[in-house]
Scaffold this motif. Structure first.
Motif, PDB file in Angstrom:
ATOM      1  N   ALA A   1     131.345-100.000  80.966  1.00 60.29           N
ATOM      2  CA  ALA A   1     129.961-100.979  82.160  1.00 60.29           C
ATOM      3  C   ALA A   1     130.171-100.449  82.148  1.00 60.29           C
ATOM      4  O   ALA A   1     130.219 -98.628  82.398  1.00 60.29           O
ATOM      5  CB  ALA A   1     130.718-102.115  82.889  1.00 60.29           C
ATOM      6  N   ILE A   2     128.756 -99.792  82.708  1.00 61.12           N
ATOM      7  CA  ILE A   2     127.997 -99.115  83.711  1.00 61.12           C
ATOM      8  C   ILE A   2     126.952 -99.902  84.779  1.00 61.12           C
ATOM      9  O   ILE A   2     126.852-100.671  84.941  1.00 61.12           O
ATOM     10  CB  ILE A   2     126.478 -98.917  82.326  1.00 61.12           C
ATOM     11  N   ARG A   3     126.799 -98.931  85.554  1.00 59.15           N
ATOM     12  CA  ARG A   3     126.208 -99.211  87.290  1.00 59.15           C
ATOM     13  C   ARG A   3     125.421 -97.760  87.688  1.00 59.15           C
ATOM     14  O   ARG A   3     126.330 -96.852  87.683  1.00 59.15           O
ATOM     15  CB  ARG A   3     127.735 -99.472  88.015  1.00 59.15           C
TER      16      ARG A   3
ATOM     17  N   ARG B   1     139.004 -94.122  76.336  1.00 62.80           N
ATOM     18  CA  ARG B   1     138.391 -94.276  75.653  1.00 62.80           C
ATOM     19  C   ARG B   1     137.290 -92.757  76.030  1.00 62.80           C
ATOM     20  O   ARG B   1     136.883 -92.279  77.242  1.00 62.80           O
ATOM     21  CB  ARG B   1     137.288 -95.399  74.551  1.00 62.80           C
ATOM     22  N   SER B   2     136.651 -92.622  74.370  1.00 64.71           N
ATOM     23  CA  SER B   2     135.856 -91.450  74.424  1.00 64.71           C
ATOM     24  C   SER B   2     134.150 -92.331  74.194  1.00 64.71           C
ATOM     25  O   SER B   2     134.081 -93.474  73.649  1.00 64.71           O
ATOM     26  CB  SER B   2     135.426 -90.490  73.937  1.00 64.71           C
ATOM     27  N   VAL B   3     133.763 -91.984  75.466  1.00 61.35           N
ATOM     28  CA  VAL B   3     131.975 -92.607  75.552  1.00 61.35           C
ATOM     29  C   VAL B   3     130.876 -91.613  75.063  1.00 61.35           C
ATOM     30  O   VAL B   3     130.404 -90.503  75.683  1.00 61.35           O
ATOM     31  CB  VAL B   3     131.725 -93.782  76.597  1.00 61.35           C
ATOM     32  N   VAL B   4     129.798 -92.233  74.500  1.00 61.16           N
ATOM     33  CA  VAL B   4     128.160 -91.786  74.281  1.00 61.16           C
ATOM     34  C   VAL B   4     127.092 -92.328  75.464  1.00 61.16           C
ATOM     35  O   VAL B   4     126.843 -93.439  75.430  1.00 61.16           O
ATOM     36  CB  VAL B   4     128.250 -91.496  73.127  1.00 61.16           C
ATOM     37  N   LEU B   5     126.610 -91.143  75.740  1.00 62.19           N
ATOM     38  CA  LEU B   5     125.694 -91.573  76.619  1.00 62.19           C
ATOM     39  C   LEU B   5     124.874 -91.726  76.923  1.00 62.19           C
ATOM     40  O   LEU B   5     124.261 -89.823  76.234  1.00 62.19           O
ATOM     41  CB  LEU B   5     126.355 -91.531  78.087  1.00 62.19           C
ATOM     42  N   THR B   6     123.550 -91.497  76.007  1.00 65.04           N
ATOM     43  CA  THR B   6     121.967 -92.094  76.300  1.00 65.04           C
ATOM     44  C   THR B   6     121.179 -91.788  77.422  1.00 65.04           C
ATOM     45  O   THR B   6     121.498 -93.445  77.343  1.00 65.04           O
ATOM     46  CB  THR B   6     121.508 -91.964  74.755  1.00 65.04           C
ATOM     47  N   VAL B   7     119.985 -91.409  77.231  1.00 65.17           N
ATOM     48  CA  VAL B   7     119.098 -91.882  77.849  1.00 65.17           C
ATOM     49  C   VAL B   7     117.887 -91.633  77.059  1.00 65.17           C
ATOM     50  O   VAL B   7     117.150 -90.769  76.205  1.00 65.17           O
ATOM     51  CB  VAL B   7     118.432 -90.804  79.026  1.00 65.17           C
ATOM     52  N   GLU B   8     117.031 -92.758  76.566  1.00 62.74           N
ATOM     53  CA  GLU B   8     116.300 -93.384  74.910  1.00 62.74           C
ATOM     54  C   GLU B   8     114.464 -92.936  76.196  1.00 62.74           C
ATOM     55  O   GLU B   8     114.820 -94.499  77.096  1.00 62.74           O
ATOM     56  CB  GLU B   8     116.573 -94.291  74.721  1.00 62.74           C
TER      57      GLU B   8
ATOM     58  N   VAL C   1     124.880 -96.691  76.397  1.00 66.98           N
ATOM     59  CA  VAL C   1     126.315 -95.763  76.647  1.00 66.98           C
ATOM     60  C   VAL C   1     127.028 -97.152  75.285  1.00 66.98           C
ATOM     61  O   VAL C   1     127.207 -98.767  75.829  1.00 66.98           O
ATOM     62  CB  VAL C   1     127.408 -96.534  78.153  1.00 66.98           C
ATOM     63  N   LYS C   2     127.805 -95.702  74.817  1.00 67.96           N
ATOM     64  CA  LYS C   2     128.543 -96.863  73.967  1.00 67.96           C
ATOM     65  C   LYS C   2     129.733 -95.777  73.058  1.00 67.96           C
ATOM     66  O   LYS C   2     129.950 -95.487  74.035  1.00 67.96           O
ATOM     67  CB  LYS C   2     127.878 -96.570  72.366  1.00 67.96           C
TER      68      LYS C   2
ATOM     69  N   GLY D   1     132.650-100.229  68.817  1.00 70.14           N
ATOM     70  CA  GLY D   1     131.158-101.729  69.190  1.00 70.14           C
ATOM     71  C   GLY D   1     130.920-102.352  70.194  1.00 70.14           C
ATOM     72  O   GLY D   1     130.228-102.412  70.528  1.00 70.14           O
ATOM     73  N   LEU D   2     131.581-101.078  70.899  1.00 72.88           N
ATOM     74  CA  LEU D   2     131.231-102.080  72.445  1.00 72.88           C
ATOM     75  C   LEU D   2     130.411-100.543  73.086  1.00 72.88           C
ATOM     76  O   LEU D   2     129.736 -99.783  73.163  1.00 72.88           O
ATOM     77  CB  LEU D   2     133.016-101.145  73.347  1.00 72.88           C
ATOM     78  N   GLU D   3     129.086-101.538  73.975  1.00 73.18           N
ATOM     79  CA  GLU D   3     128.032-101.364  74.126  1.00 73.18           C
ATOM     80  C   GLU D   3     127.542-101.914  75.902  1.00 73.18           C
ATOM     81  O   GLU D   3     127.740-103.099  75.762  1.00 73.18           O
ATOM     82  CB  GLU D   3     126.285-101.523  73.174  1.00 73.18           C
ATOM     83  N   ALA D   4     126.677-100.388  76.428  1.00 74.26           N
ATOM     84  CA  ALA D   4     126.498-101.312  77.455  1.00 74.26           C
ATOM     85  C   ALA D   4     124.984-100.821  78.453  1.00 74.26           C
ATOM     86  O   ALA D   4     124.930 -99.489  77.768  1.00 74.26           O
ATOM     87  CB  ALA D   4     127.257-100.565  79.163  1.00 74.26           C
ATOM     88  N   VAL D   5     123.201-101.284  78.600  1.00 73.40           N
ATOM     89  CA  VAL D   5     122.615-100.361  78.168  1.00 73.40           C
ATOM     90  C   VAL D   5     121.809-101.588  80.042  1.00 73.40           C
ATOM     91  O   VAL D   5     122.200-102.203  80.021  1.00 73.40           O
ATOM     92  CB  VAL D   5     121.294-101.636  77.142  1.00 73.40           C
ATOM     93  N   GLN D   6     121.020-100.586  80.672  1.00 73.31           N
ATOM     94  CA  GLN D   6     119.943-100.197  81.589  1.00 73.31           C
ATOM     95  C   GLN D   6     118.858 -99.508  81.133  1.00 73.31           C
ATOM     96  O   GLN D   6     118.673 -98.928  80.994  1.00 73.31           O
ATOM     97  CB  GLN D   6     121.282 -99.940  82.742  1.00 73.31           C
TER      98      GLN D   6
END
Length: 353
Positions: A134-136, A160-167, A210-211, A215-220
């Motif tokens: 989750a992302i907040r 776990r390791s996560v990758v955050l991208t600003v697109e 955030v991935k 296959g986990l993903e959270a988007v804002q």
């Protein structure tokens, strides 16, 4: 005036028998039929020492939950159902509901003032084996200086390791920032969106994604608004009147006169040298003599009119320094404008939760 007790009793009975207004009745029915209202009733049953009946009520309530049910209410239902199941000795069922709670919202944790240490331990156990992400984001925030950072809260179930991208969004989607980190439970990740070693975000809509495997993903979605920048104007090029001439006419070209005399003498002497004494050659000799005289005259004229241009090193260096100083001032202006753009205040607010 104080009324007699009998009169007061009759008044109270009449008030109880009075009809309920339609608006109040609809409100009561809506609250009774809502998920939150039924959840409160089930929790009251659970707290009234009828644990098994409360557990059945919560299970039935969760089976009837729809996609419109608020995540917060579902988390409460799973948490209380887990605590009740644990009290009844149904440990696997309790872990199941705690895992469901983590998947719904990894940020939610049992309140230590309401739930005993055993539930806290069971929750941590369920969390570390539940894949969740989750992302907040702050709902509305402003960055006003270069060191400021945009704070993004991340939460996972299993570490776990996560990758955050600003697109960017729209036809030309591209990642403008990417950060990889390891999250053990929850963390706050500071993002450099204003200034620093990279260009700041321009005004527009961006997607923060955030991935994490598997296959986990959270988007804002967030909207960025940049304040206008008062930049320094460019300095115009130096006026042409400031430049000094870099060329001048050279000295007389004596070599031209010498070459003209030699060529003229050769032109005049050649016809006489090859002429046959038996053949009259006066016109040929005269023509050669005229050609020779023409070459001599051309050579002498070249002394004055054929002079070459010569560089003036002092003026050339002066002009070069003038241009270089102008370019250096404009380069300093460009750096100052870039610094101002990097430090321009930025407002960011969340578009979807």
């Amino acid at each position: 005036m104080r009324l007699p007790p009998a009169v007061r009793l009759c008044s109270a009975l009449l008030a109880l028998c009075a009809p309920v207004p339609a608006v109040g009745l609809r409100s009561m029915l809506a609250q009774e039929l809502s998920f939150e209202g039924r959840l409160e009733r089930a929790l009251l049953v659970l707290d009234s020492t009828e644990t098994e009946r409360g557990v059945d009520s919560l299970r039935a309530l969760l089976r009837q939950a729809g996609p419109e049910t608020a995540s917060r209410s579902l988390v409460r239902a799973h948490l209380h159902l887990a605590a009740a199941s644990w009290a009844l000795g149904l440990r696997d069922s309790a872990l199941h509901h705690l895992g469901a709670m983590v998947r719904l919202n990894p940020f939610a944790v049992p309140d230590p003032d309401l739930f005993n240490p055993e539930i806290q331990t069971a929750y941590r156990q369920a969390r570390r084996i539940t894949p969740a992400l989750a992302i907040r984001l702050p709902g509305d925030t402003s960055l006003s200086a270069e060191p400021d950072r945009y704070l993004v809260a991340l939460a996972v179930g299993e570490p776990r390791s996560v990758v955050l991208t600003v697109e960017t969004t729209g036809p030309s989607e591209a990642a403008v920032l990417e950060v990889q980190t390891h999250v053990d439970s929850t963390m706050t990740l500071p993002l450099a969106l204003l200034g620093g070693t990279r260009e700041p975000l321009e005004s527009g809509v961006y997607r923060i994604r955030v991935k994490a495997p598997p296959g986990l993903e959270a988007v804002q979605l967030v909207r960025v608004s940049r304040s206008p920048v008062d930049t320094v104007p460019w300095e115009p090029a130096p006026d042409s009147g400031l430049f000094r001439p870099e060329m001048r006419r050279g000295p007389p070209a004596l070599w031209s006169a010498v070459a003209g005399v030699l060529l003229g003498a050769a032109a005049a002497a050649l016809p006489s040298a090859i002429a046959n004494s038996d053949i009259p050659s006066k016109p040929t000799v005269s023509a050669g003599l005229g050609m020779g005289l023409g070459m001599v005259a051309g050579g002498i004229a070249g002394v004055f009119f054929g002079r070459r241009d010569v560089l003036i090193p002092e003026n050339q260096q002066f002009n070069r320094r003038l241009v270089e100083a102008w370019q250096a001032r404009n380069e300093a202006i460009a750096q100052e404008n870039a610094r101002r753009r990097q430090r321009a205040p930025m407002r960011i607010w969340v578009m979807s939760q």
